[in-house]
Design an enzyme around this catalytic site. Structure first.
Site, short mmCIF file in Angstrom:
data_model
loop_
_atom_site.label_atom_id
_atom_site.label_comp_id
_atom_site.label_asym_id
_atom_site.label_seq_id
_atom_site.Cartn_x
_atom_site.Cartn_y
_atom_site.Cartn_z
N VAL A 174 0.87 -1.17 0.00
CA VAL A 174 0.00 0.00 0.00
C VAL A 174 0.91 1.22 0.00
O VAL A 174 1.87 1.29 0.77
CB VAL A 174 -0.92 0.04 1.24
CG1 VAL A 174 -1.79 1.30 1.22
CG2 VAL A 174 -1.80 -1.21 1.30
N ARG A 191 -3.78 3.15 6.30
CA ARG A 191 -4.85 3.25 7.30
C ARG A 191 -6.18 3.70 6.71
O ARG A 191 -6.97 4.37 7.35
CB ARG A 191 -4.45 4.22 8.43
CG ARG A 191 -3.09 3.98 9.06
CD ARG A 191 -3.00 2.65 9.81
NE ARG A 191 -1.75 2.53 10.53
CZ ARG A 191 -0.65 1.97 10.04
NH1 ARG A 191 -0.65 1.47 8.81
NH2 ARG A 191 0.44 1.89 10.77
N GLY A 222 -8.05 1.31 4.71
CA GLY A 222 -8.78 0.12 4.30
C GLY A 222 -8.33 -0.50 3.00
O GLY A 222 -8.98 -1.43 2.50
N LEU A 270 -5.48 -2.29 2.34
CA LEU A 270 -5.04 -3.67 2.56
C LEU A 270 -6.24 -4.58 2.83
O LEU A 270 -6.31 -5.69 2.30
CB LEU A 270 -4.07 -3.72 3.74
CG LEU A 270 -3.63 -5.13 4.19
CD1 LEU A 270 -2.92 -5.85 3.05
CD2 LEU A 270 -2.74 -5.05 5.41
N THR A 271 -7.18 -4.10 3.62
CA THR A 271 -8.37 -4.90 3.92
C THR A 271 -9.13 -5.24 2.65
O THR A 271 -9.62 -6.37 2.48
CB THR A 271 -9.29 -4.16 4.90
OG1 THR A 271 -8.58 -3.94 6.12
CG2 THR A 271 -10.55 -4.97 5.19
N TYR A 325 -0.97 -9.75 9.54
CA TYR A 325 -1.94 -10.64 8.88
C TYR A 325 -2.80 -11.47 9.82
O TYR A 325 -3.73 -12.14 9.38
CB TYR A 325 -1.20 -11.53 7.88
CG TYR A 325 -0.58 -10.72 6.76
CD1 TYR A 325 -1.36 -10.27 5.71
CD2 TYR A 325 0.76 -10.35 6.82
CE1 TYR A 325 -0.80 -9.49 4.70
CE2 TYR A 325 1.32 -9.57 5.81
CZ TYR A 325 0.53 -9.14 4.76
OH TYR A 325 1.08 -8.35 3.77
N PHE A 385 8.50 -16.22 -1.10
CA PHE A 385 7.88 -15.96 -2.41
C PHE A 385 7.19 -14.60 -2.40
O PHE A 385 6.38 -14.30 -3.20
CB PHE A 385 6.89 -17.08 -2.77
CG PHE A 385 5.88 -17.41 -1.70
CD1 PHE A 385 4.74 -16.66 -1.57
CD2 PHE A 385 6.11 -18.48 -0.83
CE1 PHE A 385 3.81 -16.97 -0.58
CE2 PHE A 385 5.19 -18.80 0.15
CZ PHE A 385 4.03 -18.04 0.26
#
Length: 409
Positions: free
Chosen positions: A84, A90, A92, A94-95, A123, A409
């Protein structure tokens, strides 16, 4: 802010990689590394998050096959290239990527997802549990050599270029894959991953070397490593930087470590990723001088609890009802009865009373047989609702060999 998650268009690959490098900082990858990742990436599994015309987030997955307890090979998506941009933290982003990925994995019928994390705390809130550890250390080789079992005199060593040793090394690794949970089968294109060796990444070491260990002409093991030329007026003090070492039998494995410890003008071996139960700990003459530590390795997420738990076997007979919490993937929430043993398992929805209560994150952490449910109960993460259920399930989930992921990976 209005953002949109879309499958990456092929013409935007370079933009995605540029954004990824910018998010992680540093000088950026060598063109050799960039070309490799472009070659193995799967376009239909790469995602980009857009804020208007600006790509502000990235994410993707590789289609791997992973060994699970019992030796079966399971298709798993390996989550990768998550980033990101600093301007959109902060908010959202990534969500939204995690949401899209897990919905896609579920729709595709992929019961387990895996990833490696730059920051392990990120995570867990999406249901990923730390399922493997990687051992690291620095072995002082000035002291006596490694003890090699009887038969070690039959092992012969042959130095080859990493490229020339690729086929032989891959054949050894392929034979090891079914024996340890967490190992990933080597897929087409990935045979070049261990050979990446741009000069800009060597940090004072020489080029990557490959030694093959042979017994009666058969390759039984290998090591890939580089050597630094450090030293001062008191003498040479070089380092063997071990990238990987594998063998098909204990004698060859011990002989390889003895070979590494005997390289001229060096006084130590460093390594960053071996399994927690590596025999090195019993081969080294003085364990205190190995300076061992560990860190998180593979993070596991059960996308479909029932299918995932039924896909592996169990060390001892188990019959237990789990109460699973999974607010991010609510299709997993509720009670599941797991019945299984060393021959197979069934895991189905049930209305029976719960016997153990935990979140999907803890189930992911114990899925490959590493951390014990009893240990997590000691941390308050698993609650025993029927006396005896914890001990029964904890023993059943554990595996003889520690699970391990040998590469990122």
């Amino acid at each position: 802010m209005t953002t949109e998650v879309r499958v990456l268009a092929p013409e935007h690959w370079d933009t995605l990689y540029d954004r990824l490098e910018r998010a992680f900082g540093g000088p950026g990858d060598h063109p050799e590394e960039r070309a490799f990742w472009g070659h193995v990436s799967e376009p239909d599994r790469m995602l980009a998050v857009w804020d208007g015309a600006d790509m502000i987030g990235t994410g993707g997955a590789f289609s791997f096959r992973m060994t699970v307890p019992g030796g079966a090979s399971m298709g798993v998506p390996g989550v990768t290239m998550i980033s990101v941009q600093s301007t959109h933290r902060r908010r959202g982003v990534l969500t939204s990527v995690m949401r899209r990925q897990l919905d896609d994995f579920h729709a595709l019928g992929e019961p387990v997802a895996v990833l490696t994390a730059s920051e392990p705390a990120i995570y867990g809130r999406f249901g990923y549990g730390i399922a493997t550890r990687q051992l690291r250390g620095t072995v002082d080789t000035v002291r006596p050599s490694f003890a090699v079992p009887a038969g070690g005199e039959r092992v012969r060593f042959r130095l080859v270029s990493p490229a020339d040793g690729r086929v032989a090394c891959a054949a050894v690794y392929e034979r090891l894959v079914p024996n340890r949970a967490g190992l990933l089968a080597q897929l087409p294109g990935w045979e070049d991953r261990p050979l990446l060796d741009p000069a800009s990444r060597r940090d004072g070491a020489g080029p990557l070397l490959c030694v093959l260990a042979e017994v009666d002409g058969e390759v039984r093991g290998y090591a890939r490593y580089a050597v630094t030329g450090e030293g001062d007026y008191a003498g040479a003090d070089g380092t063997v930087r071990l990238r990987d070492v594998e063998a098909l039998d204990p004698v060859t494995y011990a002989a390889l470590w003895n070979y590494l410890a005997s390289i001229d003008l060096t006084s130590k071996i460093t390594f960053n990723n071996r399994p927690l139960d590596d025999p090195l700990q019993f081969l080294a003459p003085d364990i205190r001088r190995c300076r061992l530590a560990y860190r998180d390795g593979l993070h596991v997420r059960l996308v479909d609890v029932g299918a995932a738990l039924a896909a592996r076997t169990y060390t001892t007979a188990v019959d237990v009802v789990f109460e699973v919490a999974d607010p991010f993937c609510p299709w997993n929430e509720g009670r599941w009865r797991l019945t299984g043993d060393a021959k197979g398992a069934v895991c189905e929805r049930t209305a029976d009373p719960a016997e153990l209560a935990l979140s999907v994150k803890e189930l992911g952490a114990v899925y490959l047989g590493g951390p014990a449910l009893s240990t997590m109960a000691g941390a308050g993460l698993v609650r025993e609702l029927r006396t005896g259920a914890l001990a029964e399930a904890s023993v059943a989930f554990r595996t003889d060999l520690e699970p391990w992921l040998p590469h990122g990976f």
